[in-house]
Design an enzyme around this catalytic site. Sequence first.
Site, PDB file in Angstrom:
ATOM      1  N   GLN A 247       0.833  -1.201   0.000  1.00 17.86           N
ATOM      2  CA  GLN A 247       0.000   0.000   0.000  1.00 17.86           C
ATOM      3  C   GLN A 247       0.870   1.255   0.000  1.00 17.86           C
ATOM      4  O   GLN A 247       1.103   1.862   1.040  1.00 17.86           O
ATOM      5  CB  GLN A 247      -0.918  -0.034   1.236  1.00 17.86           C
ATOM      6  CG  GLN A 247      -1.983   1.000   1.247  1.00 17.86           C
ATOM      7  CD  GLN A 247      -3.124   0.673   0.304  1.00 17.86           C
ATOM      8  OE1 GLN A 247      -3.285  -0.444  -0.157  1.00 17.86           O
ATOM      9  NE2 GLN A 247      -3.921   1.667   0.006  1.00 17.86           N
ATOM     10  N   PHE A 248       1.337   1.666  -1.182  1.00 15.33           N
ATOM     11  CA  PHE A 248       2.192   2.847  -1.261  1.00 15.33           C
ATOM     12  C   PHE A 248       1.462   4.104  -0.807  1.00 15.33           C
ATOM     13  O   PHE A 248       2.085   5.074  -0.376  1.00 15.33           O
ATOM     14  CB  PHE A 248       2.752   3.032  -2.677  1.00 15.33           C
ATOM     15  CG  PHE A 248       1.765   3.565  -3.671  1.00 15.33           C
ATOM     16  CD1 PHE A 248       1.668   4.930  -3.896  1.00 15.33           C
ATOM     17  CD2 PHE A 248       0.944   2.708  -4.383  1.00 15.33           C
ATOM     18  CE1 PHE A 248       0.766   5.438  -4.812  1.00 15.33           C
ATOM     19  CE2 PHE A 248       0.034   3.203  -5.300  1.00 15.33           C
ATOM     20  CZ  PHE A 248      -0.058   4.574  -5.518  1.00 15.33           C
ATOM     21  N   THR A 249       0.132   4.102  -0.860  1.00 17.43           N
ATOM     22  CA  THR A 249      -0.618   5.300  -0.477  1.00 17.43           C
ATOM     23  C   THR A 249      -0.532   5.599   1.018  1.00 17.43           C
ATOM     24  O   THR A 249      -0.930   6.686   1.440  1.00 17.43           O
ATOM     25  CB  THR A 249      -2.094   5.208  -0.901  1.00 17.43           C
ATOM     26  OG1 THR A 249      -2.693   4.082  -0.275  1.00 17.43           O
ATOM     27  CG2 THR A 249      -2.222   5.119  -2.410  1.00 17.43           C
TER      28      THR A 249
END
Length: 163
Positions: free
Chosen positions: A95-97
């Site tokens: 989950q880069f966000t």
Amino acid sequence: MLKRHSAAAVAFWCFTDKKENILYESVGTARFPCLGHGKIGQGFLVLLGITDGDTEDDAVYLADKTVKMRVFTDENDKMNRSLADVGGGLLIVSQFTLYGDCRKGNRPSFTGAARPETAIPLYEAFIARCRESGLPVETGEFGADMKVELLNDGPVTLWMDTK
């Protein structure tokens, strides 16, 4: 009857810091409906964020904490049971966000997230370490636009980092 605690997810935070981050959601069920694989019953939906400077030691540390985390209630309604105690599994999502920085403007910047050449090996190290525990582990596809379906049934959100 034992209760299960769970959590609500937030796709990004309005700050960024240089450390590996993880957001846990305790779920009754979770799955990737569009991938054709990846489903768990009771357990954790794990959103894993990786940034530059993170190491394999960080991934191992978070994996070890994840599989031992005691957030499921016991017969005294205390958060005292682990995934192994309740027969739970893990659904792990890169989950880069989690590194979304909302401090400037109205659109988040994701420059705090590690590039795939850095993030993929650490994501895979985290998964491998979780699998060593013997717990059921399901994963998404790194970098894919995935839909995640989950059932939350309690009021707990857990955030952990390595620094």
